[in-house]
Scaffold this motif. Structure first.
Motif, short mmCIF file in Angstrom:
data_model
loop_
_atom_site.label_atom_id
_atom_site.label_comp_id
_atom_site.label_asym_id
_atom_site.label_seq_id
_atom_site.Cartn_x
_atom_site.Cartn_y
_atom_site.Cartn_z
N VAL A 192 11.63 30.59 37.69
CA VAL A 192 12.49 30.01 36.66
C VAL A 192 12.42 30.86 35.39
N THR A 193 13.50 30.89 34.66
CA THR A 193 13.56 31.61 33.39
C THR A 193 13.68 30.61 32.26
N GLN A 194 12.74 30.66 31.35
CA GLN A 194 12.71 29.74 30.22
C GLN A 194 13.26 30.39 28.96
N LEU A 195 14.30 29.81 28.39
CA LEU A 195 14.80 30.25 27.10
C LEU A 195 13.78 29.87 26.03
N CYS A 196 13.50 30.77 25.10
CA CYS A 196 12.50 30.47 24.10
C CYS A 196 12.77 31.19 22.79
N VAL A 197 12.32 30.58 21.71
CA VAL A 197 12.41 31.14 20.36
C VAL A 197 11.03 31.02 19.74
N LEU A 198 10.48 32.13 19.30
CA LEU A 198 9.12 32.17 18.76
C LEU A 198 9.18 32.23 17.24
N GLY A 199 8.38 31.40 16.58
CA GLY A 199 8.34 31.40 15.13
C GLY A 199 7.09 30.73 14.61
N HIS A 200 7.11 30.36 13.33
CA HIS A 200 5.93 29.76 12.71
C HIS A 200 5.68 28.34 13.22
N ASP A 201 6.76 27.59 13.43
CA ASP A 201 6.61 26.22 13.90
C ASP A 201 7.95 25.73 14.47
N HIS A 202 7.96 24.48 14.89
CA HIS A 202 9.13 23.90 15.53
C HIS A 202 10.32 23.87 14.58
N ALA A 203 10.10 23.52 13.33
CA ALA A 203 11.20 23.44 12.37
C ALA A 203 11.76 24.81 12.04
N ASP A 204 10.90 25.79 11.97
CA ASP A 204 11.31 27.15 11.62
C ASP A 204 12.26 27.73 12.66
N THR A 205 12.14 27.31 13.90
CA THR A 205 12.94 27.87 14.99
C THR A 205 14.09 26.97 15.43
N ALA A 206 14.29 25.84 14.74
CA ALA A 206 15.25 24.84 15.21
C ALA A 206 16.68 25.35 15.24
N ASP A 207 17.11 26.07 14.21
CA ASP A 207 18.50 26.52 14.14
C ASP A 207 18.83 27.50 15.26
N LEU A 208 17.97 28.49 15.46
CA LEU A 208 18.24 29.47 16.52
C LEU A 208 18.13 28.82 17.90
N ALA A 209 17.23 27.86 18.04
CA ALA A 209 17.12 27.14 19.32
C ALA A 209 18.41 26.38 19.62
N ARG A 210 19.01 25.77 18.61
CA ARG A 210 20.25 25.03 18.82
C ARG A 210 21.39 25.98 19.19
N THR A 211 21.47 27.13 18.53
CA THR A 211 22.49 28.12 18.87
C THR A 211 22.32 28.61 20.30
N THR A 212 21.07 28.82 20.70
CA THR A 212 20.77 29.28 22.05
C THR A 212 21.15 28.22 23.08
N ALA A 213 20.85 26.97 22.79
CA ALA A 213 21.20 25.89 23.71
C ALA A 213 22.71 25.76 23.85
N ALA A 214 23.44 25.91 22.74
CA ALA A 214 24.90 25.82 22.78
C ALA A 214 25.49 26.90 23.69
N ALA A 215 24.93 28.11 23.62
CA ALA A 215 25.43 29.20 24.46
C ALA A 215 25.16 28.95 25.94
N ALA A 216 24.16 28.13 26.24
CA ALA A 216 23.80 27.86 27.64
C ALA A 216 24.63 26.75 28.26
N LEU A 217 25.37 25.98 27.46
CA LEU A 217 26.04 24.78 27.96
C LEU A 217 27.12 25.01 29.02
N PRO A 218 28.01 26.01 28.89
CA PRO A 218 29.19 26.03 29.76
C PRO A 218 28.94 25.87 31.25
N ASN A 219 27.89 26.46 31.80
CA ASN A 219 27.64 26.37 33.24
C ASN A 219 26.68 25.24 33.61
#
Length: 293
Positions: A192-219
């Motif tokens: 399995v391949t896990q999408l991930c965003v590395l940063g200081h904490d959960h809040a720090d990475t929230a915006d990029l994580a949301r953008t990444t999740a949106a890009a994954a939705l179509p399929n």
């Protein structure tokens, strides 16, 4: 370590951004992945480098790591050519190349490559038939069983269980890893391949994580509904967190272990950053320090 993961190790890197880099840069980055102890380097094929040529570059730049073309587009080359290319790479780099076949997207197959896209399982089955019967390749080589299918839907997972070493599942929640293991049974490799965003904490990475999740939705919309997310397009925090592991290295490592507990044999990390034109060597090193590489 399970016999199913032979040659792959437990954790790998999914190098989605390599098409943004020059050949010297990808050689250096691949050597860094190997030196950090990851077992496999995975890469996709879309509209960048041709997959088999890319694999040869990466294999030649390393000593022992496995190189996996995780999404080799079946519309990019006929089965005879694919078989000959796989045999050539296996002859030159014994035991180090894993062929992952992908049924592509209709728009990519038709609008860009100029083919007529067919039903995914039936088209893949016919491709596998031709691959196994392909007559060309280096002298003394035969069709290789060292292949997996890029699979999301249950039909493709079932075909992977029947006709391949196993399956690779990209960008789905842990709950789907459990379902994929059930379909593949006890013998099939599940990577399995896990999408991930590395940063200081959960809040720090929230915006990029949301953008990444949106890009994954179509399929993935229908599959996500089946996993208890009735309105995927709302992208609530529960769905974003299910699709994208984000925060500290320890948080991402915890998600990797959840996939193992759910039945995955191997987990590759698709690290998303704000600088895709630069190799993520430093971040890979941070992750390696917390993982069983």
């Amino acid at each position: 370590m399970s016999a199913r993961t032979h040659g792959l190790g437990r954790v790998g890197i999914w190098a989605a951004d390599f098409d943004h880099l020059s050949a010297p840069e990808i050689r250096k980055a691949t050597a860094a992945v190997e030196d950090l102890g990851f077992g496999t380097l995975w890469f996709p094929e879309t509209t960048g480098r041709e997959a088999m040529a890319q694999a040869a570059i990466l294999l030649a730049a390393t000593r022992h790591i496995t190189v996996a073309s995780g999404m080799t587009d079946i519309y990019a080359r006929d089965p005879v050519t694919a078989a000959a290319a796989q045999r050539t790479l296996e002859e030159a780099f014994p035991g180090r190349f894993l062929l992952g076949l992908w049924e592509s997207h209709p728009s990519l197959a038709e609008d860009i490559r100029g083919h007529r896209s067919g039903p995914a399982p039936a088209t893949m089955r016919a491709y596998l038939d031709a691959l196994e019967n392909a007559p060309f390749g280096p002298p003394g080589t035969v069709a290789s069983p060292n292949r997996i299918l890029a699979a999301l839907d249950p039909g493709m997972l079932a075909l992977a269980a029947e006709r391949a070493r196993g399956a690779t599942v990209l960008g789905m929640p842990v709950e789907y890893t459990r379902e994929a293991r059930t379909v593949l049974g006890d013998d099939g490799l599940l990577a399995v391949t896990q999408l991930c965003v590395l940063g200081h904490d959960h809040a720090d990475t929230a915006d990029l994580a949301r953008t990444t999740a949106a890009a994954a939705l179509p399929n993935r919309r229908d599959l996500l509904r089946g996993l208890g997310h009735p309105n995927p397009d709302a992208l609530d925090s529960r769905l974003v967190d299910a699709l994208v592991a984000h925060g500290r290295a320890e948080d991402i490592a915890h998600r990797v272990h959840e996939h193992f507990e759910a039945g995955a044999d191997h987990v590759s990390l698709h690290l998303v950053t704000t600088t895709p034109d630069s190799p993520s060597v430093r971040q890979w090193g941070q992750l390696a320090a917390h993982l069983p590489v």
